[in-house]
Design a protein around this motif. Structure first.
Motif, PDB file in Angstrom:
ATOM      1  N   LEU A 191      -7.736  -4.670  -3.883  1.00 37.47           N
ATOM      2  CA  LEU A 191      -8.292  -6.021  -3.895  1.00 37.47           C
ATOM      3  C   LEU A 191      -9.425  -6.142  -4.906  1.00 37.47           C
ATOM      4  O   LEU A 191     -10.287  -5.266  -5.003  1.00 37.47           O
ATOM      5  N   GLU A 195       0.832  -1.207   0.000  1.00 39.67           N
ATOM      6  CA  GLU A 195       0.000   0.000   0.000  1.00 39.67           C
ATOM      7  C   GLU A 195       0.864   1.253   0.000  1.00 39.67           C
ATOM      8  O   GLU A 195       0.621   2.205  -0.761  1.00 39.67           O
ATOM      9  N   TYR A 235      -1.901   3.263  -2.991  1.00 37.28           N
ATOM     10  CA  TYR A 235      -3.326   2.924  -3.004  1.00 37.28           C
ATOM     11  C   TYR A 235      -3.654   2.126  -1.749  1.00 37.28           C
ATOM     12  O   TYR A 235      -2.813   1.379  -1.231  1.00 37.28           O
ATOM     13  N   SER A 236      -4.889   2.260  -1.274  1.00 38.01           N
ATOM     14  CA  SER A 236      -5.309   1.487  -0.107  1.00 38.01           C
ATOM     15  C   SER A 236      -5.604   0.056  -0.520  1.00 38.01           C
ATOM     16  O   SER A 236      -5.810  -0.242  -1.700  1.00 38.01           O
ATOM     17  N   ARG A 237      -5.672  -0.804   0.472  1.00 36.28           N
ATOM     18  CA  ARG A 237      -5.942  -2.215   0.207  1.00 36.28           C
ATOM     19  C   ARG A 237      -7.321  -2.398  -0.412  1.00 36.28           C
ATOM     20  O   ARG A 237      -7.504  -3.223  -1.310  1.00 36.28           O
ATOM     21  N   ASN A 238      -8.258  -1.630   0.036  1.00 34.92           N
ATOM     22  CA  ASN A 238      -9.619  -1.743  -0.505  1.00 34.92           C
ATOM     23  C   ASN A 238      -9.666  -1.344  -1.979  1.00 34.92           C
ATOM     24  O   ASN A 238     -10.470  -1.871  -2.752  1.00 34.92           O
ATOM     25  N   ASP A 239      -8.798  -0.383  -2.348  1.00 31.80           N
ATOM     26  CA  ASP A 239      -8.746   0.016  -3.760  1.00 31.80           C
ATOM     27  C   ASP A 239      -8.128  -1.077  -4.629  1.00 31.80           C
ATOM     28  O   ASP A 239      -8.460  -1.203  -5.810  1.00 31.80           O
TER      29      ASP A 239
END
Length: 728
Positions: A288, A277, A282-286
């Protein structure tokens, strides 16, 4: 149909019944086949025995009638054999094979062609359908004819068929009985096993605490106990696995390298750690559930995807030493990535694991080190040229070539400063399209180069199109845009200007200018060294000329001292030089031979005038003094290093080939070659010159004398060359 099939092949009970039935079927089939073969062989053997016995009996009975040629009696004997139902034919023939009687009367008088060659009992056919036996008929040991009988198997075949049919019935009965027994045994064995199956079904439906209640000491009960123990161990391991997973997640999250996991089918991210990240921005949610095309430029995403497919298709680890990555906030980074396929139980890739280390700073440091090493190597190459060569043009050419490579310059030139004319002129260049630069001559203090030399400062113009200077018209067609000029200073004195031209806009960093300054220093050293070398060469040349003039002066002084030999020294020196060339002696040695020839009689300066110019014959004591002049010559010349290689002729020109010369009595090739060459020339010139005590000899007389002295006074090989040289 599906239920019986599932019962027979999908259950232990069904497979047990099917196995027993198959085993019985196979065993009984083998038994029946074996029984049939044995019975058939027994019947065939019995048939052969019957045919043989009948043939022998007929041969014995018919021998007398055959000898008497009693055909009627023989036919009655044959007809009497119809009592045997298995007989196919009976033939009685004479010894030549002519049929005398047969069950087929039409064959009487015909000849049998397949009788044996030897007179003995022979089985002509032993097939189940026909046993054919022929026996010789003998009277008192004399062969008179043949008795032949053919028997079939009609009754035997019916008997064999009954045996086979009964065997099949027994086999079917055995299979049915075995299947019933297998059913009973399978039902007893599997009944308790299904109790364990019920426990497994309960666990499968979501009850992890279910356990088998089967008791006893038989195998199913022991299996149930082991199964319960295994479930307890599995529960403990599951708890341990949960703890391990927690620990693994902590490790993955805290590893400073980016770790990611992709599914093997669509290459979408299913796992990303904190380092990933931070690197990507980018965030993990973005991340995955997305793939590379959702975040990176197409060209870069294509590269990542191709590598991923290579890993998955090859089922092997792929190491990517340098992988470019465009991040969200940190710009373009360089990664060292390893990608690993994660395979399922069938060996099929299920996931792709990636581990990436950001090596951007390390690569930059590596590139910087490599650049420094290349520059050091370039400086080393320039140093070697400067030290090993005093050819200024070659040295400057090497320097400009290294400059163009290391500083990525399109073109470069060096202008040398002339102190006398106060001008700068072209000396060396690299990368120019035309020769216009060769004609440049600039005044000191004028133009960019003159200003650089005057002020001794670097001038950098990033865009020549925006300035007025003399470079653009002088180098039209070169399309130069940027210019850098550096003064060349050696030992505090300006010796020239180093110029760099670029066809694109040039805005170098301080490191670039630092290396340029180093190269400028090397160029200044090369120019200064060349100047020193040229001055040294000039001094050496002047010194050499002075030495040569001195030697010439000494030789002239020797000739003037002895009027009788005036001109002798110059003549023998010239002739010795020519003969030495004929002998193949290199020019580098001939100069020393010439000097030795000019000074060959320098030792006579030590000989008193009353001996040197004595008109009468010399006494033995005076000869002793005279013979020392080669020794004195060596003593006089040895301290002069310049003449060290010219000592051979003054020291040894009175030595003789046979060892009778002086001062050392050297023999053969102990005498230096230059002294052997000079000895012939010296004698030849002496005997062909006028002396107060004799007239000069003719050349022919001199040649004959030299031939006579070959092998005694002179070296035969040198004599041969001398005569070729003079007579030719």
């Amino acid at each position: 149909m599906a239920k019986p099939s599932r019962f027979l092949f999908g259950t232990l009970r069904g497979r047990l019944i099917l196995s027993v039935a198959l085993v019985h079927a196979i065993m009984m089939s083998l038994f029946i086949v074996d029984l049939t073969v044995r019975q058939r062989d027994m019947l065939l053997n019995r048939q052969i025995e019957e045919a043989t016995a009948l043939s022998q009996a007929l041969a014995t009975s018919s021998a007398g009638w055959i000898a008497a040629n009693d055909i009627a009696g023989l036919q009655e004997l044959v007809d009497a054999q119809d009592l045997y139902p298995e007989i196919l034919f009976v033939i009685l023939a004479d010894k030549d094979g002519r049929v005398l009687a047969s069950t087929d009367t039409s064959r009487q008088g015909q000849y049998i062609l397949d009788l044996p060659q030897e007179v003995q009992l022979t089985v002509l056919s032993s097939a189940p359908s026909l046993v054919d036996v022929v026996v010789p008929a003998m009277i008192a040991g004399r062969h008179v004819g043949w008795a032949r009988v053919g028997i079939g198997q009609t009754a035997a075949s019916e008997e064999l068929a009954i045996i086979v049919r009964n065997g099949v019935l027994y086999a079917v009965a055995a299979i049915l009985i075995g299947s019933v027994i297998a059913w009973f045994m399978g039902n007893q064995i599997t009944k308790r096993l299904y109790a364990i199956q019920e426990t497994m079904d309960a666990i499968r439906t979501g009850n992890p605490l279910a356990r088998s209640t089967l008791s006893g000491k038989d195998e199913p009960a022991l299996m149930a106990q082991e199964f319960n123990s295994m479930l307890d161990n599995l529960e403990e391991r599951s708890a341990e696995l949960r703890r391990t997973n927690t620990l693994m997640n902590m490790m993955v999250e805290n590893i400073p390298n980016m770790i990611f996991l992709k599914d093997a089918r669509e290459l979408r991210f299913v796992l990303f750690n904190q380092a990933g990240e931070d690197l990507l921005g980018y965030s993990r949610n973005d991340l995955l559930g997305k793939n590379d095309y959702d975040f990176f430029p197409k060209e870069q995403a294509d590269f990542f995807t191709d590598m991923d497919r290579t890993v998955l298709n090859g089922h092997a680890v792929v190491d990517i030493p340098q992988e470019p990555l465009q991040t969200r906030h940190k710009g373009l980074r360089t990664l060292h990535t390893k990608k690993v396929p994660l395979l399922d139980a069938n060996g099929v890739p299920e996931y792709l694991l990636g581990i990436s280390e950001d090596i951007t700073e390390r690569e930059r440091a590596k590139l910087q080190i490599e650049k420094q090493l290349k520059r050091l190597s370039a400086l080393r190459a320039i140093d070697i040229v400067i030290k090993s060569s005093f050819d200024l043009k070659n040295t400057l050419k090497v320097l400009l070539t290294q400059l163009a490579v290391q500083l990525k310059a399109d073109a470069a030139s060096i202008l040398l400063f002339n102190k006398e004319t106060l001008t700068l002129s072209y000396s060396a260049g690299h990368g120019f399209r035309s020769t216009a630069i060769h004609n440049i001559k600039l005044k000191y203090g004028e133009s960019l180069a003159g200003q650089i030399l005057l002020e001794r400062e670097v001038i950098h113009i990033s865009d020549l199109r925006k300035t007025e200077n003399e470079i653009r018209p002088a180098l039209a067609g070169e399309d130069f845009i940027s210019y850098v000029g550096v003064p060349l200073v050696a030992k505090g004195e300006a010796v020239g200007v180093l110029e760099i031209f670029q066809r694109t806009e040039l805005n170098p960093d301080p490191d670039w200018f630092e290396f340029l300054d180093t190269l400028a220093g090397q160029a200044a050293i090369a120019i200064d060294n060349t100047g020193l070398f040229e001055n040294l060469q000039r001094s050496n040349l002047e010194l050499t000329l002075a030495y040569e003039a001195t030697i010439e002066g000494w030789s002239q002084a020797l000739d003037l001292r002895d009027k009788e030999t005036e001109g002798h020294t110059q003549r023998v020196a010239a002739m010795t030089e020519k003969l030495a060339k004929q002998m193949g002696i290199p020019d580098s040695e001939i100069i020393h031979i010439r000097r030795g020839a000019l000074l060959h009689d320098i030792g006579k300066l030590s000989v008193p005038d009353n001996i040197l110019f004595k008109a009468d014959k010399l006494t033995e004591e005076e000869w002793q003094i005279m013979r020392q002049h080669p020794v004195n010559a060596k003593k006089m010349l040895t301290p002069i290093a310049y003449l060290k290689q010219a000592l051979e002729i003054p020291s040894y020109h009175h030595e003789k080939w046979d060892g009778s010369g002086y001062p050392n009595g050297l023999r053969g090739e102990q005498i230096p070659l230059s002294a052997r060459i000079f000895a012939i020339v010296d004698v030849f010139d002496a005997i062909t010159s006028d002396r107060p005590y004799r007239k000069a000899w003719t050349d022919e007389q001199a040649f004959n004398y030299i031939r006579e002295q070959s092998g005694t006074h002179f070296d035969p090989q040198v004599v041969e060359k001398f005569l070729e040289f003079r007579e030719g």
